[in-house]
Write a protein that holds these residues in place. Structure first.
Motif, PDB file in Angstrom:
ATOM      1  N   LEU A 111      40.940  -1.974  21.916  1.00  0.00           N
ATOM      2  CA  LEU A 111      40.320  -2.653  20.779  1.00  0.00           C
ATOM      3  C   LEU A 111      41.370  -2.832  19.693  1.00  0.00           C
ATOM      4  O   LEU A 111      42.105  -1.885  19.372  1.00  0.00           O
ATOM      5  CB  LEU A 111      39.140  -1.834  20.240  1.00  0.00           C
ATOM      6  N   ASN A 112      41.443  -4.029  19.127  1.00  0.00           N
ATOM      7  CA  ASN A 112      42.460  -4.338  18.135  1.00  0.00           C
ATOM      8  C   ASN A 112      41.827  -5.057  16.948  1.00  0.00           C
ATOM      9  O   ASN A 112      40.876  -5.834  17.107  1.00  0.00           O
ATOM     10  CB  ASN A 112      43.541  -5.249  18.736  1.00  0.00           C
ATOM     11  N   TYR A 113      42.394  -4.794  15.768  1.00  0.00           N
ATOM     12  CA  TYR A 113      41.904  -5.451  14.551  1.00  0.00           C
ATOM     13  C   TYR A 113      43.092  -5.798  13.665  1.00  0.00           C
ATOM     14  O   TYR A 113      44.004  -4.984  13.489  1.00  0.00           O
ATOM     15  CB  TYR A 113      40.936  -4.547  13.789  1.00  0.00           C
ATOM     16  N   LYS A 114      43.081  -7.009  13.097  1.00  0.00           N
ATOM     17  CA  LYS A 114      44.110  -7.464  12.165  1.00  0.00           C
ATOM     18  C   LYS A 114      43.429  -7.878  10.865  1.00  0.00           C
ATOM     19  O   LYS A 114      42.455  -8.637  10.889  1.00  0.00           O
ATOM     20  CB  LYS A 114      44.881  -8.649  12.766  1.00  0.00           C
ATOM     21  N   THR A 115      43.907  -7.363   9.737  1.00  0.00           N
ATOM     22  CA  THR A 115      43.274  -7.682   8.458  1.00  0.00           C
ATOM     23  C   THR A 115      43.436  -9.155   8.119  1.00  0.00           C
ATOM     24  O   THR A 115      44.243  -9.874   8.719  1.00  0.00           O
ATOM     25  CB  THR A 115      43.874  -6.815   7.335  1.00  0.00           C
ATOM     26  N   LYS A 116      42.676  -9.596   7.131  1.00  0.00           N
ATOM     27  CA  LYS A 116      42.642 -11.015   6.767  1.00  0.00           C
ATOM     28  C   LYS A 116      44.048 -11.538   6.484  1.00  0.00           C
ATOM     29  O   LYS A 116      44.838 -10.906   5.778  1.00  0.00           O
ATOM     30  CB  LYS A 116      41.763 -11.213   5.531  1.00  0.00           C
ATOM     31  N   ASP A 117      44.335 -12.698   7.047  1.00  0.00           N
ATOM     32  CA  ASP A 117      45.661 -13.288   6.897  1.00  0.00           C
ATOM     33  C   ASP A 117      45.532 -14.805   6.792  1.00  0.00           C
ATOM     34  O   ASP A 117      44.566 -15.394   7.281  1.00  0.00           O
ATOM     35  CB  ASP A 117      46.535 -12.916   8.098  1.00  0.00           C
ATOM     36  N   GLY A 118      46.524 -15.437   6.154  1.00  0.00           N
ATOM     37  CA  GLY A 118      46.490 -16.876   5.953  1.00  0.00           C
ATOM     38  C   GLY A 118      46.669 -17.649   7.239  1.00  0.00           C
ATOM     39  O   GLY A 118      47.386 -17.227   8.149  1.00  0.00           O
ATOM     40  N   LEU A 119      46.018 -18.816   7.307  1.00  0.00           N
ATOM     41  CA  LEU A 119      46.092 -19.690   8.474  1.00  0.00           C
ATOM     42  C   LEU A 119      46.820 -20.983   8.105  1.00  0.00           C
ATOM     43  O   LEU A 119      46.954 -21.341   6.929  1.00  0.00           O
ATOM     44  CB  LEU A 119      44.693 -19.996   8.989  1.00  0.00           C
ATOM     45  N   LEU A 120      47.269 -21.698   9.137  1.00  0.00           N
ATOM     46  CA  LEU A 120      47.991 -22.951   8.935  1.00  0.00           C
ATOM     47  C   LEU A 120      47.038 -24.129   8.922  1.00  0.00           C
ATOM     48  O   LEU A 120      46.031 -24.147   9.639  1.00  0.00           O
ATOM     49  CB  LEU A 120      49.031 -23.136  10.049  1.00  0.00           C
TER      50      LEU A 120
ATOM     51  N   PRO B 172      40.266 -12.571   9.239  1.00  0.00           N
ATOM     52  CA  PRO B 172      40.770 -11.422   9.999  1.00  0.00           C
ATOM     53  C   PRO B 172      40.887 -11.780  11.479  1.00  0.00           C
ATOM     54  O   PRO B 172      40.374 -12.818  11.922  1.00  0.00           O
ATOM     55  CB  PRO B 172      39.712 -10.347   9.759  1.00  0.00           C
ATOM     56  N   GLY B 173      41.541 -10.917  12.244  1.00  0.00           N
ATOM     57  CA  GLY B 173      41.682 -11.135  13.678  1.00  0.00           C
ATOM     58  C   GLY B 173      41.105  -9.976  14.466  1.00  0.00           C
ATOM     59  O   GLY B 173      41.070  -8.832  14.002  1.00  0.00           O
ATOM     60  N   HIS B 174      40.645 -10.271  15.690  1.00  0.00           N
ATOM     61  CA  HIS B 174      40.046  -9.251  16.553  1.00  0.00           C
ATOM     62  C   HIS B 174      40.517  -9.495  17.987  1.00  0.00           C
ATOM     63  O   HIS B 174      40.739 -10.640  18.399  1.00  0.00           O
ATOM     64  CB  HIS B 174      38.517  -9.327  16.546  1.00  0.00           C
ATOM     65  N   ALA B 175      40.627  -8.426  18.746  1.00  0.00           N
ATOM     66  CA  ALA B 175      40.910  -8.545  20.175  1.00  0.00           C
ATOM     67  C   ALA B 175      40.255  -7.382  20.896  1.00  0.00           C
ATOM     68  O   ALA B 175      40.361  -6.222  20.461  1.00  0.00           O
ATOM     69  CB  ALA B 175      42.410  -8.554  20.443  1.00  0.00           C
ATOM     70  N   ALA B 176      39.579  -7.667  21.985  1.00  0.00           N
ATOM     71  CA  ALA B 176      38.939  -6.640  22.798  1.00  0.00           C
ATOM     72  C   ALA B 176      39.242  -6.926  24.264  1.00  0.00           C
ATOM     73  O   ALA B 176      39.113  -8.065  24.720  1.00  0.00           O
ATOM     74  CB  ALA B 176      37.425  -6.615  22.563  1.00  0.00           C
ATOM     75  N   ARG B 177      39.676  -5.900  24.975  1.00  0.00           N
ATOM     76  CA  ARG B 177      40.000  -6.044  26.402  1.00  0.00           C
ATOM     77  C   ARG B 177      39.336  -4.916  27.184  1.00  0.00           C
ATOM     78  O   ARG B 177      39.340  -3.764  26.759  1.00  0.00           O
ATOM     79  CB  ARG B 177      41.510  -5.980  26.616  1.00  0.00           C
ATOM     80  N   LEU B 178      38.747  -5.262  28.326  1.00  0.00           N
ATOM     81  CA  LEU B 178      38.136  -4.286  29.220  1.00  0.00           C
ATOM     82  C   LEU B 178      38.606  -4.580  30.638  1.00  0.00           C
ATOM     83  O   LEU B 178      38.505  -5.716  31.110  1.00  0.00           O
ATOM     84  CB  LEU B 178      36.606  -4.365  29.156  1.00  0.00           C
ATOM     85  N   ASN B 179      39.138  -3.562  31.284  1.00  0.00           N
ATOM     86  CA  ASN B 179      39.620  -3.698  32.659  1.00  0.00           C
ATOM     87  C   ASN B 179      39.061  -2.549  33.492  1.00  0.00           C
ATOM     88  O   ASN B 179      39.114  -1.393  33.069  1.00  0.00           O
ATOM     89  CB  ASN B 179      41.152  -3.677  32.678  1.00  0.00           C
ATOM     90  N   PHE B 180      38.498  -2.868  34.646  1.00  0.00           N
ATOM     91  CA  PHE B 180      37.996  -1.809  35.523  1.00  0.00           C
ATOM     92  C   PHE B 180      38.118  -2.269  36.971  1.00  0.00           C
ATOM     93  O   PHE B 180      38.230  -3.475  37.268  1.00  0.00           O
ATOM     94  CB  PHE B 180      36.549  -1.435  35.193  1.00  0.00           C
ATOM     95  N   GLY B 181      38.117  -1.288  37.872  1.00  0.00           N
ATOM     96  CA  GLY B 181      38.255  -1.648  39.273  1.00  0.00           C
ATOM     97  C   GLY B 181      38.120  -0.454  40.190  1.00  0.00           C
ATOM     98  O   GLY B 181      37.901   0.688  39.770  1.00  0.00           O
TER      99      GLY B 181
END
Length: 570
Positions: free
Chosen positions: A241-250, A263-272
């Motif tokens: 799980l990842n989080y990036k605080t509010k940042d300017g966009l182009l 802000p930015g977010h990223a979530a990854r789930l891997n199983f097998g």
């Protein structure tokens, strides 16, 4: 001056070390090691491709790395030369001859200190990866200081500061980082139960002064990551799980906006699950506004022919790592429409607005056992793979630019790839393979173009004359609905022995609606390897488009020429 000093120190040390080998005392003066790689290309005018001979048609990229190690101390650097110019479509800042990286590293049982340039990755790299890939023209090493501390063999802490390499200089943004890794299997007595557990925590900060006042975000952008990996018997699962605080966009002109910020977010789930003869792996990921650069606003470059590019086009000043989670095909035709992870917010027009990606892929591997009707004498390997990626669902407005995404669900579809692969060893002499790939590629969301639906079939056969001599043939065909339409391709490889090999290949765009563009992209060449050295010679045409390594891609133009590459390690 830096180049001269480094080479003088290393050559002097090397001389002492060699002389001392002959001495009776056999005193340890350490060792010198490194490598040399050079890639030279002579570009030609090609009327069939419609390409002109560029300025300085003879170009090269060369890298000489030298390191000296004694005890826990290592001193090293990499000298780079781009003469007369770098190969086509490499970062314009790679120019001339200079010292690209240099470092001093000292290790003890528990500490690891580095000053100068270093490479680093936290977790899967979604908030930090400083790395080098010469084929893609990437080198994002950090120049600064790093300390690693391991109080026990299953615990490690890292703290770092640096500025990211850009060409032969560094970016303006300051990068701060902290990482902690804990291997808990032994501590929690999980090994006795056929289990294992590890967790990781990371922080990355990027500080860059803003070009305007009263912005809707801070000069310091903070990113956080949490990871956990668990295994029991043949089953595994890991998440990040990842989080990036509010940042300017182009904006649409690639200019930094003072008030369009998210802000930015990223979530990854891997199983097998994996055991002998059977493997299942599932990867799911959601990215929202996870582009992360050491300088918020990209540099703009204007070529001599008037073409305008940015540092983003060369994967320059990228702090993090978000590769495409799709199958990496070996087929030439299956790599025409390759997917590149969509981690950025982009508002091109009222029809093309995106904030990231959501999707995943699944892999299934199965081996039919020897002696069965489908396995035969040697067994049969079959694999199924499927991936699909889409825009984030939600509400988008173009003027003023804004969006509000939903966490679950999917928006407009970007890409899908469903494929089947069968590998069969018939006997000690013949090995056969078959692949079928179905692709959906919406170019409108990935640089412009048509919505393409394609089907690719690939057949290959390898004949082994001896253990070291073989010939391999591969035939491919693609049916595509739009863009450049249908293709056919073929490759023949002949391995004379374990050191010498030759190949010839051709990709023919016979189905193009424009007869003048029904082009053959032919290539032929060979390579010779001896010990740690390899030399290769190639002549032919480069198809324009994305070239990808490990799920990371960059654009290359169409070209025609003769290339020579050499690399060695010592």
């Amino acid at each position: 001056m830096r180049i001269f000093t480094l080479l003088l120190v290393l050559s002097t040390i090397s001389t002492f070390a060699q002389e001392d080998t002959l001495s009776k005392n056999k005193k340890d003066w350490g060792r010198v090691y490194g490598g040399l790689e050079t890639n030279i290309q002579r570009y030609f005018e090609d009327d069939g491709l419609g390409t002109q001979e560029p300025n300085d048609p003879l170009r090269s990229n060369s890298y000489l790395s030298l390191n000296y190690a004694i005890g826990g101390l290592t001193i090293g650097g990499q000298l780079e030369a781009y003469e007369e110019n770098a190969l086509l479509n490499y970062n314009p800042q790679f120019e001339g001859i200079d010292l690209g990286t240099y470092f001093v590293n000292y290790k003890t049982e528990k500490f690891d200190f580095t000053l100068g340039h270093f490479y680093e990755q936290f977790g899967s790299g979604m908030i930090l990866r400083a790395w080098e890939d010469r084929a893609l023209g990437i080198n994002t090493a950090l120049r600064g200081a790093r300390v690693k501390y391991s109080p026990t063999y299953n615990t490690e802490f890292t703290i770092l500061y640096g500025r990211q390499r850009s060409g032969f200089d560094v970016a303006k943004g300051d990068i701060f980082g902290f990482n902690a890794e804990f291997l808990l299997g032994e501590t929690l007595n999980l090994y006795e139960k056929n289990q294992d557990l590890s967790i990781g925590l990371s922080y990355v900060g990027r500080y860059e002064e803003l070009p305007f006042d009263n912005a809707d975000y801070e000069e310091l952008t903070n990113a956080f990551s949490f990871r956990a990996d668990y295994m029991i018997n043949s089953f595994y699962i890991n998440t990040e799980l990842n989080y990036k605080t509010k940042d300017g966009l182009l904006d649409v002109q690639n200019k930094l906006s003072p008030d369009f910020a998210k802000p930015g977010h990223a979530a990854r789930l891997n199983f097998g699950y994996s055991k002998s003869g059977l493997g299942i792996d599932v990867s799911l990921r959601r990215l929202e506004n996870m582009s992360f650069y050491s300088e918020r606003q990209p540099s703009i470059y204007t070529a001599s022919n008037g073409e305008i590019t940015t540092s983003i086009d060369y994967l320059d000043k990228v702090v993090n790592f978000t590769p495409a989670l799709t199958k990496q095909h070996h087929s030439q035709l299956a790599n025409i429409y390759v997917y590149q992870a969509q981690n950025a917010v982009l508002f091109e027009d009222a029809a093309i607005m995106k904030a990231g990606e959501t999707g995943g892929q699944i892999d299934l591997y199965y081996t039919f056992k020897k002696g069965t009707s489908l396995g035969g004498k040697y067994g049969t390997n079959i694999s199924l793979n499927g991936s699909m990626w889409s825009n984030l669902p939600g509400t988008y407005t173009f003027n003023p630019p804004d969006y509000d995404t939903d966490f679950l669900g999917r928006g407009k579809k970007y890409f899908s790839d469903y494929n089947l692969s069968i590998k069969k060893k018939v006997n000690e002499t013949w090995h056969l393979g078959f692949d079928y790939i179905n692709q959906y590629y919406d170019q409108r969301f990935m640089g412009g173009g048509d919505l393409v639906k394609a089907n690719v079939v690939v057949g290959e056969a390898t004949y082994n004359f001896t253990n070291s001599r073989s010939i391999r043939l591969e035939l491919e065909h693609m049916w595509a609905t739009e863009d450049r339409k249908d293709w056919a391709a073929g490759t023949a490889e002949f391995n004379v022995n374990e050191n010498l090999s030759f190949y010839v290949s051709d990709m023919w765009n016979y189905g193009n609606d424009d007869p003048d563009k029904q082009i053959h992209y032919y290539n032929f060449g060979g390579s010779y390897r001896r010990g740690a050295s390899r030399i290769a010679l190639n002549y032919g045409r480069q198809r324009g488009g994305l070239v990808c390594v490990g799920g990371v891609c960059r654009y290359v133009p169409e070209s025609s020429g003769l290339s020579l590459s050499f690399n060695t390690a010592f």
